[in-house]
Scaffold this motif. Structure first.
Motif: not given
Length: 133
Positions: A29-50
């Motif tokens: 899914g569009k958002w899943s891929v982007q979240i997985l890529v963003a999260t791959a660099h280590g722990p990330i906060r909700f607001t950073e993802l947003e």
């Protein structure tokens, strides 16, 4: 053209494909891929993802993270601070998926010009056919 009974019914296809399709639908899914890529660099906060994922609403981010957590692809850690600090991180299974996504995006990057040229040639050829009709 004759129709032969090959024994392949929609029920047979769905029985084999449904579980795989369900997983692929979730992780591609569009958002899943982007979240997985963003999260791959280590722990990330909700607001950073947003902030980092352009166009995603707070609700869609919440729902997608919840589904990824449910599927065992993301872990959610709540740190006991005021206000609570919540971080998301990939699981080992999601890290393996991320490697696959990198290969897929590499393939897309290497072949994007070829695909654009193929589309243009196809569109050009089919525009001529419809003009002749």
């Amino acid at each position: 053209m004759s129709r032969r009974n090959t024994g392949v019914t929609p029920q047979v296809v769905n029985a084999h494909a449904c579980p795989v399709r369900e997983v692929l639908d979730r992780v591609s899914g569009k958002w899943s891929v982007q979240i997985l890529v963003a999260t791959a660099h280590g722990p990330i906060r909700f607001t950073e993802l947003e902030r980092g994922i352009e166009g995603i609403s707070r609700r869609m981010l919440t729902l997608t993270l919840r589904n990824l957590e449910r599927d065992g692809l993301v872990t959610r850690t709540v740190h006991p601070t005021v206000p609570p600090k919540v971080e998301y991180e990939l699981t080992p299974v999601a890290r393996e998926l991320h490697e696959t996504l990198l290969r897929l995006t590499g393939w897309a990057e290497r072949n994007r010009v070829y695909i654009a040229e193929s589309r243009a040639a196809y569109d050009n050829e089919h525009d001529l056919e419809s003009a002749e009709a």
